[in-house]
Design an enzyme around this catalytic site. Structure first.
Site, PDB file in Angstrom:
ATOM      1  N   ALA A  87     103.926  68.353  40.188  1.00 18.77           N
ATOM      2  CA  ALA A  87     105.316  67.902  40.020  1.00 18.77           C
ATOM      3  C   ALA A  87     105.422  66.389  40.182  1.00 18.77           C
ATOM      4  CB  ALA A  87     106.224  68.608  41.022  1.00 18.77           C
TER       5      ALA A  87
ATOM      6  N   GLY B 141      99.207  72.255  45.413  1.00 19.13           N
ATOM      7  CA  GLY B 141      98.909  72.033  43.992  1.00 19.13           C
ATOM      8  C   GLY B 141     100.167  71.784  43.175  1.00 19.13           C
ATOM      9  N   CYS B 142     101.202  72.545  43.468  1.00 20.12           N
ATOM     10  CA  CYS B 142     102.447  72.418  42.708  1.00 20.12           C
ATOM     11  C   CYS B 142     103.133  71.087  42.994  1.00 20.12           C
ATOM     12  CB  CYS B 142     103.383  73.584  43.022  1.00 20.12           C
ATOM     13  SG  CYS B 142     102.634  75.171  42.592  1.00 20.12           S
ATOM     14  N   THR B 143     102.981  70.615  44.231  1.00 19.75           N
ATOM     15  CA  THR B 143     103.555  69.321  44.587  1.00 19.75           C
ATOM     16  C   THR B 143     102.822  68.206  43.846  1.00 19.75           C
ATOM     17  OG1 THR B 143     104.239  70.156  46.736  1.00 19.75           O
ATOM     18  CG2 THR B 143     104.068  67.765  46.508  1.00 19.75           C
TER      19      THR B 143
END
Length: 159
Positions: A55, A50-52
């Site tokens: 970002a 999710g963070c990738t």
């Protein structure tokens, strides 16, 4: 577990000042961005799916955001070394800041209880705070979804 009361930021209030290290170990402060709008987004961990996604969406939208006067800062509890790897692996073009003791996340209301796999844990709550050029909170969104967040944010900001 210490249950620290999380205070959510309200639009029109002064955004808490901070100085954190980026992936290269350089200190970056919110006050460095006075005169510009800053999107400060909090994410739980570098290089997780999710963070990738989030970002990379910010990376892909950076030119249009900057063209409209917005800078982007990503903040997580990761150590600078981990942020450097994340930045390199995905060609991220904006600063990622290390908040290892999560004091900034706490000050921004982005730390608290959340549901993970059916269990309540204390941790970083994916959140985005937009700070105006005077250093005040313009927008504060909590428990945002990684997928589609940047597009929705751009729509809200009219970018």
């Amino acid at each position: 577990m210490s249950h620290q009361l999380t205070i959510k930021l309200q639009p029109g209030t002064q955004a808490p000042e901070f100085t954190l290290q980026d992936a290269a170990g350089k200190s970056i402060s919110l006050s460095d961005y006075r005169g510009k709008s800053v999107i400060v987004y909090f994410y739980p961990a570098a290089a997780t799916p999710g963070c990738t996604t989030e970002a990379c969406d910010f990376r892909d939208s950076l030119a249009s955001l900057q063209g409209s006067g917005y800078e982007v800062l990503g903040i997580s509890p990761d150590a600078p070394e981990k942020l450097a790897a994340f930045t390199g692996d995905f060609g991220l073009t904006f600063p990622l800041l290390s908040d290892e003791d999560h004091s900034v996340a706490l000050a921004y209301g982005a730390w608290g209880e959340k549901l993970v796999n059916g269990e309540i844990v204390e941790g970083l709550v994916r959140s985005t705070v937009v700070v105006d050029p005077q250093g005040n909170v313009e927008l504060a969104q909590y428990q945002v979804k990684a997928q589609g967040h940047v597009a929705a944010l751009r729509e809200t900001l009219g970018v």
